[in-house]
Design a protein around this motif. Sequence first.
Motif, mmCIF file in Angstrom:
data_model
loop_
_atom_site.group_PDB
_atom_site.id
_atom_site.type_symbol
_atom_site.label_atom_id
_atom_site.label_comp_id
_atom_site.label_asym_id
_atom_site.label_seq_id
_atom_site.Cartn_x
_atom_site.Cartn_y
_atom_site.Cartn_z
ATOM 1 N N TRP A 80 -21.957 -8.975 -34.392
ATOM 2 C CA TRP A 80 -21.733 -8.537 -35.761
ATOM 3 C C TRP A 80 -20.519 -7.623 -35.838
ATOM 4 O O TRP A 80 -19.704 -7.733 -36.754
ATOM 5 C CB TRP A 80 -22.990 -7.826 -36.272
ATOM 6 N N GLU A 81 -20.371 -6.731 -34.866
ATOM 7 C CA GLU A 81 -19.224 -5.822 -34.856
ATOM 8 C C GLU A 81 -17.915 -6.587 -34.684
ATOM 9 O O GLU A 81 -16.920 -6.268 -35.326
ATOM 10 C CB GLU A 81 -19.353 -4.798 -33.730
ATOM 11 N N GLY B 25 -34.185 -5.546 -26.302
ATOM 12 C CA GLY B 25 -33.064 -4.640 -26.502
ATOM 13 C C GLY B 25 -31.735 -5.311 -26.235
ATOM 14 O O GLY B 25 -30.771 -5.098 -26.946
ATOM 15 N N SER B 26 -31.687 -6.133 -25.194
ATOM 16 C CA SER B 26 -30.428 -6.788 -24.880
ATOM 17 C C SER B 26 -30.073 -7.811 -25.954
ATOM 18 O O SER B 26 -28.916 -8.013 -26.273
ATOM 19 C CB SER B 26 -30.491 -7.451 -23.509
ATOM 20 N N TYR B 27 -31.088 -8.486 -26.523
ATOM 21 C CA TYR B 27 -30.832 -9.446 -27.602
ATOM 22 C C TYR B 27 -30.299 -8.719 -28.831
ATOM 23 O O TYR B 27 -29.338 -9.161 -29.448
ATOM 24 C CB TYR B 27 -32.108 -10.213 -27.948
ATOM 25 N N GLU B 28 -30.920 -7.598 -29.163
ATOM 26 C CA GLU B 28 -30.459 -6.820 -30.304
ATOM 27 C C GLU B 28 -29.056 -6.284 -30.062
ATOM 28 O O GLU B 28 -28.227 -6.256 -30.967
ATOM 29 C CB GLU B 28 -31.421 -5.682 -30.590
ATOM 30 N N ASN B 29 -28.778 -5.881 -28.836
ATOM 31 C CA ASN B 29 -27.460 -5.367 -28.501
ATOM 32 C C ASN B 29 -26.417 -6.479 -28.625
ATOM 33 O O ASN B 29 -25.328 -6.259 -29.157
ATOM 34 C CB ASN B 29 -27.461 -4.796 -27.086
ATOM 35 N N ALA B 30 -26.732 -7.689 -28.141
ATOM 36 C CA ALA B 30 -25.800 -8.813 -28.249
ATOM 37 C C ALA B 30 -25.559 -9.161 -29.714
ATOM 38 O O ALA B 30 -24.424 -9.448 -30.117
ATOM 39 C CB ALA B 30 -26.345 -10.023 -27.492
ATOM 40 N N MET C 8 -14.850 -6.589 -37.250
ATOM 41 C CA MET C 8 -13.503 -6.201 -36.833
ATOM 42 C C MET C 8 -12.490 -7.287 -37.171
ATOM 43 O O MET C 8 -11.371 -6.999 -37.600
ATOM 44 C CB MET C 8 -13.471 -5.883 -35.339
ATOM 45 N N GLU C 9 -12.874 -8.568 -37.005
ATOM 46 C CA GLU C 9 -11.971 -9.659 -37.361
ATOM 47 C C GLU C 9 -11.681 -9.662 -38.853
ATOM 48 O O GLU C 9 -10.549 -9.880 -39.277
ATOM 49 C CB GLU C 9 -12.557 -10.998 -36.938
ATOM 50 N N ARG C 10 -12.698 -9.411 -39.659
ATOM 51 C CA ARG C 10 -12.489 -9.375 -41.109
ATOM 52 C C ARG C 10 -11.602 -8.205 -41.514
ATOM 53 O O ARG C 10 -10.733 -8.337 -42.370
ATOM 54 C CB ARG C 10 -13.825 -9.303 -41.834
ATOM 55 N N ILE C 11 -11.841 -7.048 -40.918
ATOM 56 C CA ILE C 11 -11.012 -5.879 -41.229
ATOM 57 C C ILE C 11 -9.563 -6.144 -40.839
ATOM 58 O O ILE C 11 -8.638 -5.841 -41.595
ATOM 59 C CB ILE C 11 -11.560 -4.617 -40.528
#
Length: 82
Positions: free
Chosen positions: A16-17, A6-11, A21-24
């Motif tokens: 990815w977020e 879960g922590s790996y998926e969360n990281a 956000m940088e692209r936006i």
Amino acid sequence: MTGGAGSYENAFHLTWEMMLMERILAIWLRLSVSEQTAFLIKSGIFLSVCGATLFVALAASYPAVHDTLHNVRHALAVVPCH
């Protein structure tokens, strides 16, 4: 034992977020820089913040900061405070 997965998926999700956000932000500001330039800008900002923090912690004469870090300043034997 799903804490590790879960922590790996969360990281991964947070990374990815941040990329999204940088692209936006780049599209919104109509600003686009290479990955190397972005790294240099982020590094410069980080080092500036670190330098400002060290200055405030070790060289500021503001009483709240000075009194709290008085013993640290003397222990370093580099930063005079008297």
